[in-house]
Design a protein around this motif. Structure first.
Motif, mmCIF file in Angstrom:
data_model
loop_
_atom_site.group_PDB
_atom_site.id
_atom_site.type_symbol
_atom_site.label_atom_id
_atom_site.label_comp_id
_atom_site.label_asym_id
_atom_site.label_seq_id
_atom_site.Cartn_x
_atom_site.Cartn_y
_atom_site.Cartn_z
ATOM 1 N N ILE A 177 -9.435 8.295 16.976
ATOM 2 C CA ILE A 177 -9.136 7.766 15.642
ATOM 3 C C ILE A 177 -7.639 7.520 15.558
ATOM 4 O O ILE A 177 -6.839 8.379 15.933
ATOM 5 N N VAL A 178 -7.268 6.354 15.044
ATOM 6 C CA VAL A 178 -5.858 6.045 14.773
ATOM 7 C C VAL A 178 -5.653 6.080 13.267
ATOM 8 O O VAL A 178 -6.470 5.551 12.499
ATOM 9 N N ARG A 179 -4.568 6.712 12.848
ATOM 10 C CA ARG A 179 -4.210 6.761 11.427
ATOM 11 C C ARG A 179 -2.822 6.169 11.234
ATOM 12 O O ARG A 179 -1.877 6.559 11.932
ATOM 13 N N ALA A 180 -2.717 5.226 10.319
ATOM 14 C CA ALA A 180 -1.421 4.644 9.940
ATOM 15 C C ALA A 180 -1.045 5.173 8.566
ATOM 16 O O ALA A 180 -1.882 5.195 7.658
ATOM 17 N N GLN A 181 0.196 5.608 8.412
ATOM 18 C CA GLN A 181 0.683 6.090 7.124
ATOM 19 C C GLN A 181 2.025 5.427 6.832
ATOM 20 O O GLN A 181 2.862 5.281 7.734
ATOM 21 N N GLY A 182 2.221 5.037 5.570
ATOM 22 C CA GLY A 182 3.444 4.344 5.200
ATOM 23 C C GLY A 182 3.978 4.813 3.866
ATOM 24 O O GLY A 182 3.225 5.137 2.950
ATOM 25 N N GLN A 183 5.302 4.828 3.748
ATOM 26 C CA GLN A 183 5.969 5.265 2.520
ATOM 27 C C GLN A 183 6.150 4.085 1.575
ATOM 28 O O GLN A 183 6.570 3.006 1.970
ATOM 29 N N THR A 184 5.824 4.312 0.303
ATOM 30 C CA THR A 184 6.030 3.311 -0.739
ATOM 31 C C THR A 184 6.968 3.887 -1.795
ATOM 32 O O THR A 184 7.147 5.103 -1.888
ATOM 33 N N THR A 185 7.553 3.001 -2.594
ATOM 34 C CA THR A 185 8.475 3.431 -3.642
ATOM 35 C C THR A 185 7.915 3.066 -5.004
ATOM 36 O O THR A 185 7.448 1.944 -5.203
ATOM 37 N N ALA A 186 7.982 4.004 -5.942
ATOM 38 C CA ALA A 186 7.574 3.748 -7.328
ATOM 39 C C ALA A 186 8.530 4.491 -8.235
ATOM 40 O O ALA A 186 8.480 5.717 -8.325
ATOM 41 N N GLY A 187 9.413 3.754 -8.886
ATOM 42 C CA GLY A 187 10.360 4.396 -9.794
ATOM 43 C C GLY A 187 11.239 5.393 -9.072
ATOM 44 O O GLY A 187 11.943 5.058 -8.121
ATOM 45 N N ASN A 188 11.137 6.671 -9.468
ATOM 46 C CA ASN A 188 11.990 7.690 -8.889
ATOM 47 C C ASN A 188 11.276 8.519 -7.831
ATOM 48 O O ASN A 188 11.770 9.572 -7.425
ATOM 49 N N SER A 189 10.084 8.086 -7.369
ATOM 50 C CA SER A 189 9.310 8.874 -6.423
ATOM 51 C C SER A 189 8.845 8.009 -5.260
ATOM 52 O O SER A 189 8.882 6.784 -5.312
ATOM 53 N N TYR A 190 8.378 8.705 -4.210
ATOM 54 C CA TYR A 190 7.930 8.036 -2.995
ATOM 55 C C TYR A 190 6.490 8.431 -2.706
ATOM 56 O O TYR A 190 6.164 9.610 -2.571
ATOM 57 N N GLY A 191 5.609 7.421 -2.625
ATOM 58 C CA GLY A 191 4.203 7.661 -2.355
ATOM 59 C C GLY A 191 3.860 7.423 -0.899
ATOM 60 O O GLY A 191 4.723 7.079 -0.067
ATOM 61 N N LEU A 192 2.573 7.592 -0.573
ATOM 62 C CA LEU A 192 2.111 7.434 0.800
ATOM 63 C C LEU A 192 0.765 6.724 0.792
ATOM 64 O O LEU A 192 -0.158 7.143 0.087
ATOM 65 N N VAL A 193 0.662 5.630 1.552
ATOM 66 C CA VAL A 193 -0.620 4.956 1.747
ATOM 67 C C VAL A 193 -1.070 5.212 3.173
ATOM 68 O O VAL A 193 -0.250 5.408 4.075
ATOM 69 N N SER A 194 -2.380 5.218 3.379
ATOM 70 C CA SER A 194 -2.924 5.608 4.678
ATOM 71 C C SER A 194 -4.133 4.756 5.011
ATOM 72 O O SER A 194 -4.897 4.355 4.127
ATOM 73 N N GLN A 195 -4.325 4.493 6.307
ATOM 74 C CA GLN A 195 -5.455 3.729 6.794
ATOM 75 C C GLN A 195 -5.895 4.330 8.123
ATOM 76 O O GLN A 195 -5.081 4.605 8.995
ATOM 77 N N GLU A 196 -7.214 4.571 8.275
ATOM 78 C CA GLU A 196 -7.760 5.153 9.496
ATOM 79 C C GLU A 196 -8.801 4.228 10.105
ATOM 80 O O GLU A 196 -9.494 3.499 9.386
ATOM 81 N N LYS A 197 -8.922 4.292 11.452
ATOM 82 C CA LYS A 197 -9.945 3.493 12.123
ATOM 83 C C LYS A 197 -10.330 4.158 13.448
ATOM 84 O O LYS A 197 -9.470 4.581 14.206
ATOM 85 N N ARG A 198 -11.621 4.241 13.694
ATOM 86 C CA ARG A 198 -12.125 4.748 14.965
ATOM 87 C C ARG A 198 -12.133 3.624 16.009
ATOM 88 O O ARG A 198 -12.311 2.452 15.682
ATOM 89 N N PHE A 199 -11.960 4.008 17.271
ATOM 90 C CA PHE A 199 -11.992 3.017 18.361
ATOM 91 C C PHE A 199 -12.735 3.595 19.554
ATOM 92 O O PHE A 199 -12.819 4.819 19.729
ATOM 93 N N SER A 200 -13.289 2.719 20.352
ATOM 94 C CA SER A 200 -13.941 3.095 21.598
ATOM 95 C C SER A 200 -13.851 1.899 22.532
ATOM 96 O O SER A 200 -14.360 0.819 22.208
ATOM 97 N N PHE A 201 -13.194 2.073 23.656
ATOM 98 C CA PHE A 201 -12.987 0.952 24.599
ATOM 99 C C PHE A 201 -14.031 1.020 25.723
ATOM 100 O O PHE A 201 -14.465 2.088 26.131
#
Length: 474
Positions: free
Chosen positions: A450-474
């Motif tokens: 499983i790969v997980r991507a996480q990114g920081q976002t800005t809203a006013g005076n705080s910092y949030g986090l968005v995330s996306q996951e995906k399974r893989f099989s080669f």
């Protein structure tokens, strides 16, 4: 057959009004009146109030209770809220709570002991954990045997229990809530002199770490005494030395702030002395090329940035900089600063001017609502928006996190890998920001996981986090 646009909780002047009363009226309108008149409601459009979002009920903290002051989005479509409330939906939650994406209370999050002062800054870090910084008063647990010093920053686990910070909790200005990488560690802390030993920097009101590790700060005073430069945006290397290639951005006034764009440019509010609103401006990644945006539009300091470059802001519609109770309007600008005419302006009350974007691009507005002379209560609303692009593409040797549309802009990202079904995660090498999103080439992933991507976002005076996951099989 007639088609009509209807939107709940907006009065005839376009202002947000009483949630509960208009929820009943809206349902009667849809279920009874419109079918009887052979009227079909038109499809919802960006800027309409989202009828699927319910505003929670907040318990007051005093005879003149105030509102919401901090908000940050988190993975799993959660929303952290900080304000003057003592409870939410009948649950005792002093001044800190977490909502589900639809506005209902997330009852799995019970904050550590409760607090006696506002959480002035949030930073959601790796795994959805929360750093909370307090800027005034004395945070005090409900058990009353532990008193935390003013300015303490603490870390909470996903369930709200307290997690020790390596080296212990520390006192710091609210800005230090953002001095975090997406992993486990804190950068230098405690004082501006300790963080930036080679610079003449006074108190910091905002800090943001770039993907390359360099640190953007807003300082109330900068340069040699007794005549320093006031209210400047500066940049420093990770070791604390000043980035000489960055031109300090000045002229922000006492309420200025900034947002780091994915391409490295910086949006900031330029204030003149005495102004309650500022002019939106943009500089390049090196602090040069200062450009005024939005023509004559003046705005408050609340700004949210979409991945497509469009800018949501609370604008002063009369343009003269004198804010009154009914002058504020939510509007959207194109990347060049021109008004986006496809997005309708929404008139707001002055105290309802915090704006943030959820992971799916929907717009959160928060603050307070007057309920009588000298009294107000916390409120949060959600508007519909254009669709986002948020896709995780995994190939052998390459991971791409494709982002665009109305998705919240991500300014710092990490990729993680799990080979045991998500029980454990390890950080992969740092991805690079490209036009289509975040890309990591030449990475060895194994045969499945499983790969997980996480990114920081800005809203006013705080910092949030968005995330996306995906399974893989080669």
């Amino acid at each position: 057959m007639i088609r009509a646009r209807v939107s709940p909780w907006i009065d005839y002047g376009g202002n947000f009004t009483d949630y509960e009363a208009y929820q009943v009226i809206f349902k009667i309108l849809l279920v009874v009146i419109l079918p009887a008149l052979n009227v079909i409601p038109a499809a919802a459009a960006p800027g309409d109030v989202d009828p699927d979002f319910r505003m929670p009920r907040f318990s007051k903290s005093g005879p003149a209770y105030l509102g919401l002051g901090s908000l940050a989005i988190a993975p799993q479509d959660k929303i952290y809220l900080g304000g003057s409330f003592l409870g939410v939906d009948g649950v005792d939650l002093p001044r800190l709570a977490r909502l589900n994406g639809d506005g209902s209370l997330d009852r799995t999050f019970i904050p550590y002991e409760g607090f006696r002062t506002w959480a002035e800054r949030f930073t959601v870090i790796r795994g959805g954990r929360l750093h909370v910084a307090f800027g005034g008063g004395i945070p005090l647990g409900r058990k009353k045997e532990e008193v935390l010093p003013v300015g303490t920053l603490i870390r909470l686990r996903w369930d709200g229990t307290r997690e020790p910070i390596p080296g212990g909790d520390f006192r710091a200005p609210p800005a230090y809530a953002s001095l975090l990488d997406p992993g486990e560690n804190l950068y230098e802390k405690v004082t501006a002199e300790n963080l930036f030993p080679t610079a003449n920097v006074a108190s910091l009101s905002k800090v943001q770490v770039q993907q390359d590790g360099r640190i953007l700060v807003r300082s109330s005073a900068y340069g040699p005494q007794p005549e320093p430069t006031w209210n400047a945006i500066l940049r420093f290397h990770p070791d604390g030395s000043e980035d000489e290639g960055f031109k300090p951005v000045t002229g922000q006034g006492s309420r200025g702030g900034f947002i780091l764009c994915p391409d490295g440019a910086i949006l900031y509010m330029h204030y003149k002395a005495g102004d309650k609103s500022g002019v939106l401006r943009r500089v390049g990644p090196d602090g040069r090329g200062d450009t005024r945006l939005a023509g004559p539009i003046r705005a408050t300091s609340s700004i949210a940035l979409q991945e497509d470059g469009k800018i949501l802001l609370c604008a002063v519609v009369n343009g003269d900089g004198h804010v009154t109770q009914t002058d504020i309007a939510l509007c959207r600008l194109n990347p060049d600063g021109s008004e986006d005419v496809t997005f309708p302006k929404r008139s707001l009350r002055r105290s309802l001017c915090g704006v943030a974007l959820q992971a799916d691009g929907k717009i959160l507005l928060y603050g307070s609502k007057a309920i009588g002379t000298g009294r107000s209560e916390p409120v949060i609303y959600r508007l519909l928006n254009d669709p986002p692009q948020d896709e995780l593409d995994i190939l052998k040797g390459r991971i791409s996190w494709l982002r665009g549309g109305a998705a919240p802009a991500v300014t710092q990202a990490i990729f993680e890998l799990s080979t045991d079904g998500g029980a454990n995660w390890r950080c992969l090498p740092q991805p690079m920001r490209k036009q289509e999103g975040w890309v990591l080439d030449g990475v060895e992933l194994g045969e499945e996981g499983i790969v997980r991507a996480q990114g920081q976002t800005t809203a006013g005076n705080s910092y949030g986090l968005v995330s996306q996951e995906k399974r893989f099989s080669f």
